[in-house]
Write a protein that holds these residues in place. Structure first.
Motif, PDB file in Angstrom:
ATOM      1  N   VAL A 129       0.831  -1.210   0.000  1.00 17.85           N
ATOM      2  CA  VAL A 129       0.000   0.000   0.000  1.00 17.85           C
ATOM      3  C   VAL A 129       0.863   1.257   0.000  1.00 17.85           C
ATOM      4  N   GLU A 130       2.094   1.133  -0.518  1.00 12.61           N
ATOM      5  CA  GLU A 130       3.002   2.276  -0.437  1.00 12.61           C
ATOM      6  C   GLU A 130       2.507   3.492  -1.215  1.00 12.61           C
ATOM      7  N   CYS A 131       1.667   3.254  -2.239  1.00 13.08           N
ATOM      8  CA  CYS A 131       1.140   4.368  -3.030  1.00 13.08           C
ATOM      9  C   CYS A 131      -0.294   4.710  -2.661  1.00 13.08           C
ATOM     10  N   GLY A 132      -0.863   4.004  -1.709  1.00 14.30           N
ATOM     11  CA  GLY A 132      -2.246   4.234  -1.330  1.00 14.30           C
ATOM     12  C   GLY A 132      -2.406   5.383  -0.355  1.00 14.30           C
ATOM     13  N   PRO A 133      -3.634   5.855  -0.140  1.00 18.45           N
ATOM     14  CA  PRO A 133      -3.869   6.946   0.821  1.00 18.45           C
ATOM     15  C   PRO A 133      -3.723   6.471   2.257  1.00 18.45           C
ATOM     16  N   ILE A 141       6.138   3.191   2.388  1.00 15.70           N
ATOM     17  CA  ILE A 141       6.376   1.821   2.852  1.00 15.70           C
ATOM     18  C   ILE A 141       5.141   0.974   2.555  1.00 15.70           C
ATOM     19  N   PRO A 142       5.304  -0.338   2.373  1.00 11.70           N
ATOM     20  CA  PRO A 142       4.172  -1.187   1.964  1.00 11.70           C
ATOM     21  C   PRO A 142       3.288  -1.667   3.100  1.00 11.70           C
ATOM     22  N   GLN A 143       3.518  -1.230   4.325  1.00 11.53           N
ATOM     23  CA  GLN A 143       2.755  -1.700   5.473  1.00 11.53           C
ATOM     24  C   GLN A 143       1.507  -0.864   5.684  1.00 11.53           C
ATOM     25  N   SER A 144       0.496  -1.500   6.275  1.00 15.05           N
ATOM     26  CA  SER A 144      -0.755  -0.796   6.555  1.00 15.05           C
ATOM     27  C   SER A 144      -0.677   0.056   7.810  1.00 15.05           C
ATOM     28  N   LEU A 145       0.356  -0.163   8.634  1.00  9.40           N
ATOM     29  CA  LEU A 145       0.470   0.557   9.897  1.00  9.40           C
ATOM     30  C   LEU A 145       1.923   0.871  10.198  1.00  9.40           C
ATOM     31  N   GLN A 146       2.181   2.099  10.565  1.00  2.95           N
ATOM     32  CA  GLN A 146       3.498   2.478  11.062  1.00  2.95           C
ATOM     33  C   GLN A 146       3.325   3.457  12.211  1.00  2.95           C
ATOM     34  N   LEU A 147       4.214   3.341  13.188  1.00  3.83           N
ATOM     35  CA  LEU A 147       4.194   4.228  14.346  1.00  3.83           C
ATOM     36  C   LEU A 147       5.559   4.877  14.479  1.00  3.83           C
ATOM     37  N   THR A 148       5.573   6.194  14.547  1.00  4.72           N
ATOM     38  CA  THR A 148       6.804   6.945  14.753  1.00  4.72           C
ATOM     39  C   THR A 148       6.673   7.745  16.042  1.00  4.72           C
ATOM     40  N   ILE A 149       7.776   7.869  16.755  1.00  2.00           N
ATOM     41  CA  ILE A 149       7.769   8.482  18.081  1.00  2.00           C
ATOM     42  C   ILE A 149       8.838   9.563  18.121  1.00  2.00           C
ATOM     43  N   VAL A 150       8.500  10.713  18.660  1.00  2.00           N
ATOM     44  CA  VAL A 150       9.464  11.803  18.792  1.00  2.00           C
ATOM     45  C   VAL A 150       9.184  12.551  20.097  1.00  2.00           C
ATOM     46  N   SER A 151      10.250  12.945  20.785  1.00  2.00           N
ATOM     47  CA  SER A 151      10.116  13.720  22.017  1.00  2.00           C
ATOM     48  C   SER A 151      10.326  15.199  21.700  1.00  2.00           C
ATOM     49  N   TYR A 152       9.619  16.043  22.465  1.00  2.00           N
ATOM     50  CA  TYR A 152       9.744  17.491  22.259  1.00  2.00           C
ATOM     51  C   TYR A 152       9.282  18.206  23.523  1.00  2.00           C
ATOM     52  N   VAL A 153      10.203  18.858  24.215  1.00  2.00           N
ATOM     53  CA  VAL A 153       9.924  19.664  25.409  1.00  2.00           C
ATOM     54  C   VAL A 153       9.071  18.878  26.414  1.00  2.00           C
ATOM     55  N   GLU A 154       9.633  17.775  26.915  1.00  2.00           N
ATOM     56  CA  GLU A 154       9.005  16.980  27.970  1.00  2.00           C
ATOM     57  C   GLU A 154       7.696  16.338  27.540  1.00  2.00           C
ATOM     58  N   LYS A 155       7.472  16.243  26.239  1.00  2.00           N
ATOM     59  CA  LYS A 155       6.310  15.540  25.715  1.00  2.00           C
ATOM     60  C   LYS A 155       6.775  14.478  24.725  1.00  2.00           C
ATOM     61  N   LEU A 156       6.070  13.361  24.715  1.00  2.75           N
ATOM     62  CA  LEU A 156       6.371  12.286  23.787  1.00  2.75           C
ATOM     63  C   LEU A 156       5.155  12.082  22.888  1.00  2.75           C
ATOM     64  N   ILE A 209       3.299  10.095  19.823  1.00  2.00           N
ATOM     65  CA  ILE A 209       3.223   8.881  19.014  1.00  2.00           C
ATOM     66  C   ILE A 209       2.363   9.189  17.795  1.00  2.00           C
ATOM     67  N   VAL A 210       2.923   8.968  16.623  1.00  2.76           N
ATOM     68  CA  VAL A 210       2.235   9.234  15.364  1.00  2.76           C
ATOM     69  C   VAL A 210       1.827   7.905  14.747  1.00  2.76           C
ATOM     70  N   MET A 211       0.554   7.784  14.427  1.00  5.53           N
ATOM     71  CA  MET A 211       0.021   6.560  13.827  1.00  5.53           C
ATOM     72  C   MET A 211      -0.386   6.844  12.392  1.00  5.53           C
ATOM     73  N   SER A 212       0.314   6.248  11.455  1.00  9.60           N
ATOM     74  CA  SER A 212       0.001   6.373  10.032  1.00  9.60           C
ATOM     75  C   SER A 212      -0.619   5.059   9.579  1.00  9.60           C
ATOM     76  N   VAL A 213      -1.900   5.077   9.193  1.00  6.56           N
ATOM     77  CA  VAL A 213      -2.645   3.851   8.913  1.00  6.56           C
ATOM     78  C   VAL A 213      -3.216   3.895   7.498  1.00  6.56           C
ATOM     79  N   GLU A 214      -3.412   2.702   6.943  1.00  7.38           N
ATOM     80  CA  GLU A 214      -4.012   2.582   5.617  1.00  7.38           C
ATOM     81  C   GLU A 214      -5.464   3.073   5.669  1.00  7.38           C
TER      82      GLU A 214
END
Length: 298
Positions: free
Chosen positions: A62-66, A250-265, A267-272
């Motif tokens: 699903v790398e080219c899908g919405p 990426i060809p996966q239906s789900l990816q999670l990326t994590i970033v810290s910023y000023v004492e906050k964490l 979690i970003v969820m990118s889903v098909e």
């Protein structure tokens, strides 16, 4: 003349040495076994073995899908309180939350899928960081920090969700801690990075891209994280309230990326889009964090 006996201290010293020697031996051989197992699984996962189709894996590229993107934010101080209470690391807590929340979503979507074969690929940066280097320095032959990305994948099998884990969500944190400790006693990450570099030099970047694509396509989700600024940034004198990143294509239906910023964490969820409900998945992650926090602190 009275008899003299050796003190306990003199006997305990060689015992401590022998115990330490045995621990090093056990760690060495377990590291060899873990390395061989991880490398074998990595090779099979990129070509032959693939995860089961599930509510988080459609099974087709699903790398080219919405995609739909949603985020949730937790307090780093709150996470540290959980970490201290359970005597684990921040990574253990976050990984446990993600694993528990993912399995919850799968169970609510399909009861049987909570026991399906599900693997997460953790993207690791293996690039040496030793200060700023100009492009002209990085493109020199045998440069200390050569030009280009340097990364490897850490393959983590997501534990099944059973009734006992549902009643005691802390088990997911402890399982995540065990998995991470086991992976640390393995040279698979280093060897995988060297393997990708060698493949690029010998067969070219296209072959390396096909290998990475196969590994991603055969797994269920990808997790990546990075450390962000500890002080608030601004752009054109406008304070930046938050930031995040994601990995496109990426060809996966789900990816999670994590970033810290000023004492906050964050979690970003990118889903098909149209396959995974972003709001329901987000609520499962937030419920997992609340359940783990309540069980740990109360």
């Amino acid at each position: 003349m009275p008899l003299t006996f050796p003190s306990r201290q003199s006997n305990s010293k060689p015992n401590r040495h022998s115990q330490g020697f045995l621990r090093h031996i056990n760690r060495f051989f377990s590291g060899l076994i873990n390395t061989a197992y991880d490398i074998g699984c990595n090779l099979l996962k990129s070509s032959l073995i693939e995860d089961d189709k599930s509510p988080i894996r459609s099974g087709h590229g699903v790398e080219c899908g919405p995609f739909a993107i949603t985020t949730t934010t937790f307090s780093i101080e709150h996470i540290k309180q959980i970490k201290t209470k359970l005597q684990v690391t921040v990574n253990d807590v976050i990984t446990g939350v993600i694993i528990f929340g993912t399995r919850l979503y799968m169970q609510r979507a399909n009861q049987d899928s909570s026991k399906g074969n599900c693997t997460a690929l953790v993207l690791l940066n293996t690039r040496a960081i030793g200060g700023y280097k100009s492009v002209s320095e990085m493109i020199k032959p045998n440069a200390e920090m050569p030009w280009g990305n340097r990364f490897a994948f850490l393959q983590v099998s997501i534990p099944n969700l059973t009734a006992s884990e549902l009643n005691n969500p802390l088990k997911f944190v402890y399982k995540a801690s065990q998995l991470i400790k086991r992976q640390r006693n393995s040279a698979a990450v280093y060897l995988t990075g060297q393997f990708l570099d060698a493949m690029t030099k010998i067969r070219g970047p296209e072959a390396t891209a096909r290998y990475i694509y196969g590994k991603l396509n055969n797994s269920s989700l990808m997790i990546s994280n990075m450390i962000g600024p500890v002080e608030q940034m601004s752009l054109a004198n406008i304070p930046i309230k938050g930031l995040y990143f994601t990995v496109p294509g990426i060809p996966q239906s789900l990816q999670l990326t994590i970033v810290s910023y000023v004492e906050k964490l964050r979690i970003v969820m990118s889903v098909e889009k149209g396959f995974i409900d972003p709001n329901k998945f987000k609520s499962c992650i937030e419920y997992a964090f609340e359940a783990i926090s309540k069980a740990a602190l109360e």
